[in-house]
Every structure is written in structure tokens, then in C-alpha cells.
Design an enzyme around this catalytic site. Structure first.
Site, PDB file in Angstrom:
ATOM      1  N   GLU A 178     -24.607   6.327  20.828  1.00  0.00           N
ATOM      2  CA  GLU A 178     -25.413   5.782  22.082  1.00  0.00           C
ATOM      3  C   GLU A 178     -23.918   6.207  23.255  1.00  0.00           C
ATOM      4  O   GLU A 178     -23.000   6.299  23.155  1.00  0.00           O
ATOM      5  CB  GLU A 178     -25.316   4.257  22.225  1.00  0.00           C
ATOM      6  CG  GLU A 178     -26.437   3.716  21.449  1.00  0.00           C
ATOM      7  CD  GLU A 178     -26.838   1.857  21.193  1.00  0.00           C
ATOM      8  OE1 GLU A 178     -26.683   2.134  22.464  1.00  0.00           O
ATOM      9  OE2 GLU A 178     -27.617   2.376  20.435  1.00  0.00           O
ATOM     10  N   ARG A 180     -26.110  -5.778  20.982  1.00  0.00           N
ATOM     11  CA  ARG A 180     -26.058  -5.562  19.920  1.00  0.00           C
ATOM     12  C   ARG A 180     -24.537  -5.794  18.854  1.00  0.00           C
ATOM     13  O   ARG A 180     -24.349  -5.095  19.056  1.00  0.00           O
ATOM     14  CB  ARG A 180     -27.200  -4.993  18.850  1.00  0.00           C
ATOM     15  CG  ARG A 180     -28.582  -5.346  19.550  1.00  0.00           C
ATOM     16  CD  ARG A 180     -29.352  -3.711  18.936  1.00  0.00           C
ATOM     17  NE  ARG A 180     -29.411  -2.977  19.601  1.00  0.00           N
ATOM     18  CZ  ARG A 180     -30.339  -1.890  19.552  1.00  0.00           C
ATOM     19  NH1 ARG A 180     -31.281  -1.775  18.348  1.00  0.00           N
ATOM     20  NH2 ARG A 180     -30.132  -0.760  20.228  1.00  0.00           N
ATOM     21  N   ASN A 199     -21.812   6.006   8.126  1.00  0.00           N
ATOM     22  CA  ASN A 199     -21.770   5.012   8.758  1.00  0.00           C
ATOM     23  C   ASN A 199     -20.489   4.030   8.198  1.00  0.00           C
ATOM     24  O   ASN A 199     -19.675   3.846   9.014  1.00  0.00           O
ATOM     25  CB  ASN A 199     -23.094   4.511   8.981  1.00  0.00           C
ATOM     26  CG  ASN A 199     -23.717   5.214  10.474  1.00  0.00           C
ATOM     27  OD1 ASN A 199     -22.667   5.817  11.221  1.00  0.00           O
ATOM     28  ND2 ASN A 199     -25.028   4.255  11.347  1.00  0.00           N
ATOM     29  N   LYS A 209     -27.030   9.044   5.481  1.00  0.00           N
ATOM     30  CA  LYS A 209     -27.035   8.505   6.557  1.00  0.00           C
ATOM     31  C   LYS A 209     -25.972   7.069   6.300  1.00  0.00           C
ATOM     32  O   LYS A 209     -24.825   6.902   7.524  1.00  0.00           O
ATOM     33  CB  LYS A 209     -27.947   8.225   7.377  1.00  0.00           C
ATOM     34  CG  LYS A 209     -28.625   7.269   8.579  1.00  0.00           C
ATOM     35  CD  LYS A 209     -27.598   7.594   9.361  1.00  0.00           C
ATOM     36  CE  LYS A 209     -27.681   6.518  10.117  1.00  0.00           C
ATOM     37  NZ  LYS A 209     -27.121   6.887  11.706  1.00  0.00           N
ATOM     38  N   CYS A 251     -25.906   0.074  14.726  1.00  0.00           N
ATOM     39  CA  CYS A 251     -25.475   0.567  13.377  1.00  0.00           C
ATOM     40  C   CYS A 251     -24.522   0.322  12.910  1.00  0.00           C
ATOM     41  O   CYS A 251     -24.961   0.468  11.251  1.00  0.00           O
ATOM     42  CB  CYS A 251     -25.603   2.156  14.190  1.00  0.00           C
ATOM     43  SG  CYS A 251     -26.708   2.618  15.380  1.00  0.00           S
ATOM     44  N   THR A 297     -32.954   4.654   9.522  1.00  0.00           N
ATOM     45  CA  THR A 297     -32.535   5.129   8.792  1.00  0.00           C
ATOM     46  C   THR A 297     -32.593   4.130   7.620  1.00  0.00           C
ATOM     47  O   THR A 297     -32.898   2.287   7.919  1.00  0.00           O
ATOM     48  CB  THR A 297     -30.773   3.801   9.093  1.00  0.00           C
ATOM     49  OG1 THR A 297     -30.337   4.548  10.535  1.00  0.00           O
ATOM     50  CG2 THR A 297     -29.656   3.566   8.199  1.00  0.00           C
TER      51      THR A 297
HETATM   52  C1  UGA Z   1     -22.874   5.061  14.903  1.00  0.00           C
HETATM   53  C2  UGA Z   1     -22.453   6.650  14.764  1.00  0.00           C
HETATM   54  O1  UGA Z   1     -21.350   7.340  15.436  1.00  0.00           O
HETATM   55  C3  UGA Z   1     -23.421   7.777  14.523  1.00  0.00           C
HETATM   56  O2  UGA Z   1     -23.068   9.175  14.292  1.00  0.00           O
HETATM   57  C4  UGA Z   1     -25.121   6.952  14.069  1.00  0.00           C
HETATM   58  O3  UGA Z   1     -25.741   8.136  13.968  1.00  0.00           O
HETATM   59  C5  UGA Z   1     -25.622   5.951  15.091  1.00  0.00           C
HETATM   60  O4  UGA Z   1     -24.401   4.800  14.610  1.00  0.00           O
HETATM   61  C6  UGA Z   1     -26.389   5.714  14.157  1.00  0.00           C
HETATM   62  O5  UGA Z   1     -25.974   5.267  13.027  1.00  0.00           O
HETATM   63  O6  UGA Z   1     -27.299   5.104  14.772  1.00  0.00           O
HETATM   64  P1  UGA Z   1     -23.417   4.692  17.546  1.00  0.00           P
HETATM   65  O7  UGA Z   1     -23.276   3.377  17.190  1.00  0.00           O
HETATM   66  O8  UGA Z   1     -23.990   4.446  18.640  1.00  0.00           O
HETATM   67  O9  UGA Z   1     -23.131   5.348  16.589  1.00  0.00           O
HETATM   68  O10 UGA Z   1     -21.488   4.013  18.215  1.00  0.00           O
HETATM   69  P2  UGA Z   1     -20.403   4.643  17.967  1.00  0.00           P
HETATM   70  O11 UGA Z   1     -19.686   5.015  18.974  1.00  0.00           O
HETATM   71  O12 UGA Z   1     -19.692   4.978  16.223  1.00  0.00           O
HETATM   72  O13 UGA Z   1     -19.416   3.000  17.877  1.00  0.00           O
HETATM   73  C7  UGA Z   1     -19.439   2.085  17.458  1.00  0.00           C
HETATM   74  C8  UGA Z   1     -18.634   0.685  16.753  1.00  0.00           C
HETATM   75  O14 UGA Z   1     -17.300   1.466  16.164  1.00  0.00           O
HETATM   76  C9  UGA Z   1     -18.140   0.581  18.605  1.00  0.00           C
HETATM   77  O15 UGA Z   1     -18.649  -0.917  18.888  1.00  0.00           O
HETATM   78  C10 UGA Z   1     -17.130   1.328  19.132  1.00  0.00           C
HETATM   79  O16 UGA Z   1     -16.762   0.393  19.523  1.00  0.00           O
HETATM   80  C11 UGA Z   1     -15.856   1.252  17.308  1.00  0.00           C
HETATM   81  N1  UGA Z   1     -15.402   1.767  18.121  1.00  0.00           N
HETATM   82  C12 UGA Z   1     -15.224   2.932  17.563  1.00  0.00           C
HETATM   83  C13 UGA Z   1     -13.854   0.927  17.617  1.00  0.00           C
HETATM   84  O17 UGA Z   1     -13.438   0.085  17.780  1.00  0.00           O
HETATM   85  N2  UGA Z   1     -12.368   2.080  16.965  1.00  0.00           N
HETATM   86  C14 UGA Z   1     -13.026   3.683  17.353  1.00  0.00           C
HETATM   87  O18 UGA Z   1     -12.039   4.734  17.030  1.00  0.00           O
HETATM   88  C15 UGA Z   1     -14.410   4.627  17.078  1.00  0.00           C
END
Ligand code: UGA
Length: 436
Positions: free
Chosen positions: A155, A327, A208, A204, A260, A121
């Protein structure tokens, strides 16, 4: 197709094994010798469901190998992915030093036409930067193209997200270069969006940041609910029933963390400023996220009369379930707050405890979930692992000094917690106390 993937972190390793599993010849490159040894032995250096199985299979089938030489891998490949980290620098802008040094090494390995794909990114304009580095190293313009192909995997569900991507974004200056990636990804049969370089890079960051904004929005609503007596669960459900909004990423809680969202929201804010646009909305999205955990801890502190001398149990350390990644995990802010105000902590996580132990040797770690709450003045649920959803709350409560549960992810119902004899405090809903 012959493919090199530089960087075997989350994005690089998952991309590499999935492409290898599709029958491509993949070379994974990393400069960390211990990681390379693990990978060659078929051991995944990161915890990600399903990843190790695909890694082992592709090694056995001879479709993936690993090396520490970028030039050697590039010489043998038609497509080279850059999938190295772009951590935030001190000023919040992404640190591109790894991308730049990899681009230099790639230049030294180009012998025939090569498509260099940026998967890391990076700020808008970085495709041009990589192109400039390779050109300045003396590689003729007709011998390479730079393409932006941002990653959207999460993840914890990385393999499935890659195989079933909502879209594959390919940004390129020249159509021929984009078509090389279309060919590579064709077997996945996913929708492909072909754009210019800058648009792909911005897709991207915008994606996010939008998802982070959705979470911050519902978390701000949760704060209003706490003040006016509404239940954010019902509000979120009612709002999400509108197809234009959707229930996804509308789960209220302690806020977003991980490698991310924090980096990319900050990154887009910085990039916008650099281009002369003050994206104030994003500053507020970040502010809501930070104050969400602080507000939760203020409520716990008020309930306990401060943290000094109090013993707090923390259930869940990873930034989200199904990963050992810590992280920007909310658990860290919580632990630091309790310790900073004179309390003590015992924590439990099914896979992430070892990572937190490196930063916090100053807290206790339970080896089992039923040990975490022993003698605790309060139990905080931080990460919504499935095993915590099924936990016997009575058994936990019996070990506690004070029966106080603060549920940071709203995984328990107030009725169940109260029936187990626990005071139940959560996000965006009134607290419930067992009848005396
Ligand atoms: C995120 C994006 O969802 C991916 O599409 C992207 O590829 C990735 O970043 C990246 O840029 O590499 P990720 O960081 O693995 O993925 O995790 P998410 O499932 O998106 O969750 C991110 C955070 O949001 C977590 O702390 C989760 O607990 C929180 N979250 C998620 C909430 O508090 N509420 C929700 O409804 C969803």
C-alpha cells in the site's frame, strides 16, 4: 486479453487498472453498489498515489468497465482473478468464505476454457479447494485451470510495485495454464517464477512472514539498546551494511501493522500447526511486535506518572505513510491505552483521521498538524508522514503543556528536538533532555 477481476479492493483494483493500462480488456467486479458507482465515475474508493489517474485514463480509453455480476464478467473473459479479502477468523486462520462463494459464482459463468487465478492470500491447499468447488458445480475439468498468482504490492506504492515487481510467481498444475499468465504479464518484463500451486501459495506467506520477522528482530535489538545504552540506528546501519542482510525492512519503530503482515504471520502460524509443524519462531515474532508498542507506552506512562488526567497528542494514525488504511495501526493501540487509563487524546493525520473517527468518536481531531499538540502533556509521533519530518518543532512545542516528544518512528534527531526545547524519547536510544 479479456480479463475479469473479482474484488476491487487494494489488490483487485490495482491489478485491474494496471492490466487495463497495458491494453487488456478488463472487467472489475464488486458487490458493493456505492463502490461500483464511484469506480464508474473514475473515483478511487481507496487512497493510493497514482491510482485514480490510471483508473480515469483506462475508463476513458474503454479498457476497463465495472459490474456486479461475476457470471457475466466470467462469460466474457479468458482469465479470471479472484482478489477478495481473506480476513483472519476468530482463531487466526484466514476466513475463506468470500473466496469460496466467488468460486461458486465463477463456475456458473464458465462457457469456454478459463484460467481462474487466485490472487487473494490463501492457505496452502486453497488452489485445490477452488478447483474442487468449480468441478463440483459441474464444470468439466478440461474447461478450466486454477492458478495461484500471489500479490506482493505494498500500500502506498502499489502501482509502482506492480509495474516493477521483483518477481511474478505463477503456481499451476498444468504448464498451459501458467503460460496463459506468462503471456498476460510478458509486457511488464519482470522475472517469472513458475511453480506448483502449493509452493506459490507458500511463497506469499513466507515472504510476508520473513519481512515481519526482520522488523521484529531489529525491534528486539532496539529493546536491548534501550537497556545497554547502544543506539539501534547505528546498530541497524552496521548490520544492514552486510549485503546478505540489506537495510530494507530493518527500520526500528513501533512495529508492523496493516492488513497483511498481522494476518499473514498469524495465517502461516495456523497453517503450519494444521500441517503438524509448530512454528514457534512466528509466535515470538508476533509477541515482539505487540510488546514493542506496549513498552513504548510504558516508558511514556512512567515519564508522565500515569495517563490519568493527561492529554496526549498523536501525530499520524495510518498504519504507515501514504495510505488511509488503519487496520492494525499502532495508533489504535496507543489511543486505547491512553483512554483506558483515564487520559484524553487529540490526533492528526493527513488522510486517515476520518477512518479512525468511525471507531473513536471519543477523541479530538486536529484539522492541522500545528493544532494537534495544543495543551498536550506529551506528543507521540506514530506514522512517519513526510509532512511530519518537515514540521516546525518549536511551533509545536510552544503550544504544549509539557515539552515531551515520544518519537515512535525515529524521524527526528535528538539534537533537533532538544534544540527546539523538547525532551526527546525514541525507540532504541537513550532519551535526551534540554539543558536547564
Ligand atoms: C506488505 C508487503 O510489503 C507487500 O509485499 C505485500 O504484497 C503486502 O504486505 C500484502 O500482503 O498485500 P503493506 O502491508 O502494504 O505490504 O506494507 P509494508 O510497507 O510492508 O509495511 C508493513 C508494516 O511494517 C507497516 O506497519 C510499516 O510501518 C512496518 N515497517 C516496515 C516497519 O516497522 N519497519 C520497516 O523497516 C518496514
Amino acid at each position: 486479453m479479456k480479463v475479469a477481476v473479482v474484488g476491487t479492493g487494494y489488490v483487485g483494483l490495482v491489478t485491474g487498472v494496471v492490466l487495463a493500462d497495458m491494453g487488456n480488456q478488463v472487467i472489475g467486479v464488486d458487490n458493493d453498489p456505492s463502490k461500483l458507482a464511484q469506480l464508474r465515475a473514475g473515483i478511487s474508493p481507496i487512497y493510493e498515489p497514482g491510482l485514480e489517474e490510471v483508473l480515469k485514463r483506462t475508463i476513458q480509453e474503454g479498457n476497463i468497465t465495472f459490474t456486479d455480476s461475476i457470471a457475466e464478467a466470467v462469460e466474457q473473459s479468458e482469465v479470471v482473478f479472484i482478489a477478495v479479502g481473506t480476513p483472519p477468523a476468530a482463531d487466526g486462520s484466514p476466513d475463506l468464505s468470500a473466496v469460496k462463494s466467488v468460486a461458486c459464482s465463477i463456475a456458473s459463468g464458465i462457457r469456454s476454457y478459463t484460467v481462474v487465478v487466485n490472487k487473494s492470500t490463501v492457505p496452502v491447499g486453497s488452489g485445490g479447494l477452488v478447483e474442487g468447488i468449480i468441478r463440483d458445480a459441474g464444470v468439466p475439468e478440461d474447461l478450466f485451470d486454477v492458478v495461484s498468482n500471489p500479490e506482493f504490492l505494498r500500500e502506498g506504492s502499489a502501482i509502482r510495485d506492480t509495474l516493477e515487481a521483483d518477481r511474478i510467481v505463477i503456481g499451476a498444475k498444468r504448464r498451459e495454464a501458467a503460460m496463459k499468465l506468462v503471456e498476460l504479464y510478458a509486457p511488464l518484463e519482470r522475472p517469472m517464477h513458475i511453480t506448483d500451486l502449493a509452493s506459490a501459495e507458500l511463497i506469499k506467506y513466507a515472504s510476508n512472514s520473513f519481512l515481519a520477522m526482520k522488523i521484529s528482530f531489529i525491534n528486539a535489538i532496539s529493546r536491548i539498546c534501550e537497556l545497554c545504552g547502544a543506539d539501534v540506528g547505528d546498530v541497524a546501519k552496521g548490520v544492514a551494511a552486510d549485503k546478505r542482510i540489506s537495510p530494507l525492512f530493518l527500520q526500528p519503530g513501533l512495529g508492523w501493522g496493516g492488513s497483511c503482515f498481522p494476518k499473514d504471520v498469524q495465517g502461516l502460524l495456523r497453517v503450519s500447526q494444521d500441517f503438524g509443524y509448530d512454528f514457534k519462531l512466528l509466535a515470538e515474532v508476533i509477541e515482539i511486535n505487540e510488546s514493542q508498542t506496549a513498552n513504548f507506552m510504558d516508558r511514556l506512562s512512567k515519564r508522565l506518572g500515569g495517563f490519568s488526567g493527561k492529554h496526549i497528542a498523536v501525530m499520524g494514525l495510518a498504519f504507515k505513510p501514504n495510505t488511509d488504511d488503519i487496520r492494525y495501526a499502532k495508533s489504535l493501540a496507543i489511543i486505547e491505552r491512553v483512554l483506558g487509563e483515564g487520559g484524553t487524546v487529540r490526533a492528526y493525520d493527513p488522510v486517515a483521521a476520518a477512518n479512525v473517527r468511525e471507531i473513536h468518536p471519543d477523541i479530538e481531531y486536529a484539522s492541522h498538524v500545528y493544532e494537534v499538540a495544543e495543551g498536550a502533556d506529551a506528543l507521540i509521533l506514530v506514522t512517519e508522514w513526510n509532512e511530519f519530518k518537515q514540521v516546525d518543532l518549536v511551533r509545536l512545542r510552544e503550544t504544549m503543556r509539557q515539552p515531551i516528544l515520544f518519537d515512535g518512528r525515529r524521524i527526528y534527531s535528538a539534537a533537533t528536538a532538544v534544540k527546539a526545547g523538547l525532551e526527546y524519547h525514541s525507540i532504541g536510544v537513550a532519551s535526551s533532555v534540554p539543558a536547564q
